[in-house]
Design a protein around this motif. Sequence first.
Motif: not given
Length: 90
Positions: A10, A12, A45, A70-72
């Motif tokens: 989670r 980000t 996210s 907001t990508e890992p």
Amino acid sequence: MKQGESIMNRLTKLKALRQAAGLTAQEMSEFLGISKTVYTRIENSWERRVSKNVNERFISKLGESFEYLTEPADIVGVDESLKRMAAAGK
């Protein structure tokens, strides 16, 4: 959090950037000109889409789009673009 989803999944890029810059969620939301509630939902996210206006704020203030941020995050280390953004924010 969904079953089987770890906390590490989670994290980000946005949260990693904020933490690397030493900012609170409140400070980052003020920097972006959005409410802390909206910011927190984005960072965690919980928001999958944002308005064009909010996305433009991400691009103008942080140099990257909502989708990218907001990508890992790379949990081994912060990638070069995040280091660059964090340095520019200080």
